[in-house]
Design a protein around this motif. Sequence first.
Motif, PDB file in Angstrom:
ATOM      1  N   THR A 305       7.957 -10.121  -2.930  1.00 32.97           N
ATOM      2  CA  THR A 305       8.930  -9.180  -2.716  1.00 32.97           C
ATOM      3  C   THR A 305      10.002  -8.419  -3.188  1.00 32.97           C
ATOM      4  N   HIS A 335       7.731  -4.532   4.901  1.00 32.77           N
ATOM      5  CA  HIS A 335       8.029  -5.138   3.847  1.00 32.77           C
ATOM      6  C   HIS A 335       9.804  -3.743   4.280  1.00 32.77           C
ATOM      7  N   ASP A 399       0.676  -4.384  -3.313  1.00 30.61           N
ATOM      8  CA  ASP A 399       1.066  -5.475  -2.422  1.00 30.61           C
ATOM      9  C   ASP A 399      -0.459  -6.034  -1.965  1.00 30.61           C
ATOM     10  N   GLU A 400      -0.711  -6.944  -2.045  1.00 30.20           N
ATOM     11  CA  GLU A 400      -2.076  -7.653  -1.958  1.00 30.20           C
ATOM     12  C   GLU A 400      -3.192  -6.735  -2.407  1.00 30.20           C
TER      13      GLU A 400
HETATM   14 MG    MG Z   1       3.709 -11.093   0.218  1.00 29.05          MG
END
Ligand code: MG
Length: 701
Positions: A305, A335, A399-400
Amino acid sequence: MNPNFLQTPIPYLKGVGPNRADTLGSELGIHTYLDLLHLFPNRHLDKTSYYKINQLQSSGADVQIVGKIVHIKTVEQKRGKRLVASFIDETGQMELVWFRGQKWIRENLKLNEPYVVFGRTTKYGSTFSMPHPEMELVSEHEKNLKVAMQPIYPSTEKLSAKGITNRVIGKMMQQLFLESGGKFPESLSSGIRDELKLISKSQALFNIHFPKSQELLAKARFRLKFEELFYVQLQLISKKLIRKHKIKGLPFETVGEHFNTFFTEHLPFELTNAQKRVIKEIRSDMGSNAQMNRLLQGDVGSGKTIVALMCMLLAMDNGFQSCLMAPTEILANQHYNGLKDLLGEMNVNISLLTGSTKKSERTLIHEQLENGELHILVGTHAVLEDKVQFHNLGLAVIDEQHRFGVAQRSKLWHKNEIPPHILVMTATPIPRTLAMSLYGDLDISIIDELPPGRKPIKTVHRFDNNRLKVFQFMKDEIKKGRQIYIVYPLIQESEALDYKDLMDGYESISRDFSPSDYQISIVHGKMKPKDKDYEMERFVKGETQLMVATTVIEVGVNVPNASVMVIESAERFGLSQLHQLRGRVGRGAEQSFCILMTGNKLSEDSKTRLQTMVRTNDGFDIAEVDLKLRGSGDLMGTQQSGLLNLKIADIVKDNQILKAARYHAIQLLKDDPNLKKEENQMILKAYTKMMKQSSIWNYIS
Ligand code: MG
Ligand code: ADP
């Protein structure tokens, strides 16, 4: 052969007709002669060799056995009934199992008569079982012994129901070879064929369907696998060349005030060396003239992050906006809050956009995005909507990434006139060579180091009958002030059952952890986002000690005080999922634990998965085991299996062939970048055709 012969619609083939054509189309994607020709057998049945039951070694082998059914019974189980037959030969006993079509089987099977059964074995405890075997009475079998190596084609329930059996498909294939005369255009240059001693295309196609010998079958497989991987590599490599040389990128030239202020005044810890290296890689990539398309791999908790944030600050320093997309609302929220905390008093305008963002707020966000006031947008896929227009999007972080589909990614490309730089972050580690072939047009950065001071998570496997002890352990941990996750499996095909499992579990936990002493949060997919967030929030704040959830918490959630992860029915999870879940704990200063709960009956694969989890915390190690167990088909979960749409090759098992294919594709493009040479015309032709028909994972279009 007429050059368009293979494009003939499948109903024209003798023996097919419109009805069967429909089923072939919907079930196997077969619409033309070519599609049928490329329906490769899953395996070949060597009808001349037989196993004895006591010779069976491991799960997953395809074997043919002669024996008798001595007993048959229906077994009730939690997830429906199954029919189990006890099957013996003179050396031992095993089970034949049916989950479907049980009535028909029961009525038609003959007890105590010699059968030849064929199928794939699984081992439970010390007993082998064979689900849905192919069966033939020995008397019939002897009559049918014509082809020594019989192709076994992929099948589905619907195909069998419509009478399109393996035998019928075999007949269609024969018809196709008859009509075509068995001659098919070559698609590899003679240079490559000679060098690798490949058999011709026509020979390969014939022998993959009707092999004359094991040796020819092996040659056919090798040739077809090579060809398939070669063309994939050709596509990936030329795409990368186009991106590097033809597509202009936004040059991020300066490292400015925001990046520097953050680095010197706001960074709450020292970056790990791996984080520093990765930031450097990204910086130089975004500073060049090409567009960045980078995959950032890093195990759970490795600190991706902060890397994303610093890159977004770089974008800001260069006058660009950026966005960070997460796959779930919970994660987007987290986040957003995390980034806000990190930024503190810094003059950075950041907003959150999800499905639950209120209309008035949404309007404001749209406005600020368009006039450039907003610097960073965090959100779910809501960010992708056409209404969301940026003033100048310079960097998109995903993300991901395995939760996002291909189409969604390509939408990002079009959020700016010159495509933004793209950083895809994943916690599913894959070995580098493999990543190169899967994402051949991406650059890769790896964070291979965890922040210092983390205590390795202790992982244990416990059986359900030890539950009381486990509960006692949990209570002791709660007494020490810790919080606990209890996770239930979620398998999409049977959502109702999963939901029931979760609710049963919740009830039994509420009985043991009485409401007067313990507070429990519950989060699952059927809840409204608002309620989910509320429950999650209570856990984050420490108001509840237990969080009962389905895998919605798998991705990214961060609660440092939660130090115990209990995974129920752990045998039903894949390895990478178990690893992801475990990564939710071990984030604070305390010793963390992961407890894998299972029943007593475990398959060999499940045992390996559990043992691997207990043995190691290393994501790359786990990924290797996972690959060996599953092959590449499921590599990144459902979304990406079929990413490359491979028909015969397997990028894991055929890694050596893959390397050769990549090498030859690179050599070819070096030697003849535009495929102009005479000897490469057949490659150009096949390549052009392939690009027209289907393009693999595509950032560019
Ligand atoms: Mg993460
Ligand atoms: P992931 O890679 O799984 O997304 P995160 O970015 O959520 O990991 O980081 C996990 C935790 O580690 C966060 O609490 C973060 O603040 C912390 N962290 C990240 N980098 C460092 C570092 N270099 N030193 C100490 N803690 C760090």
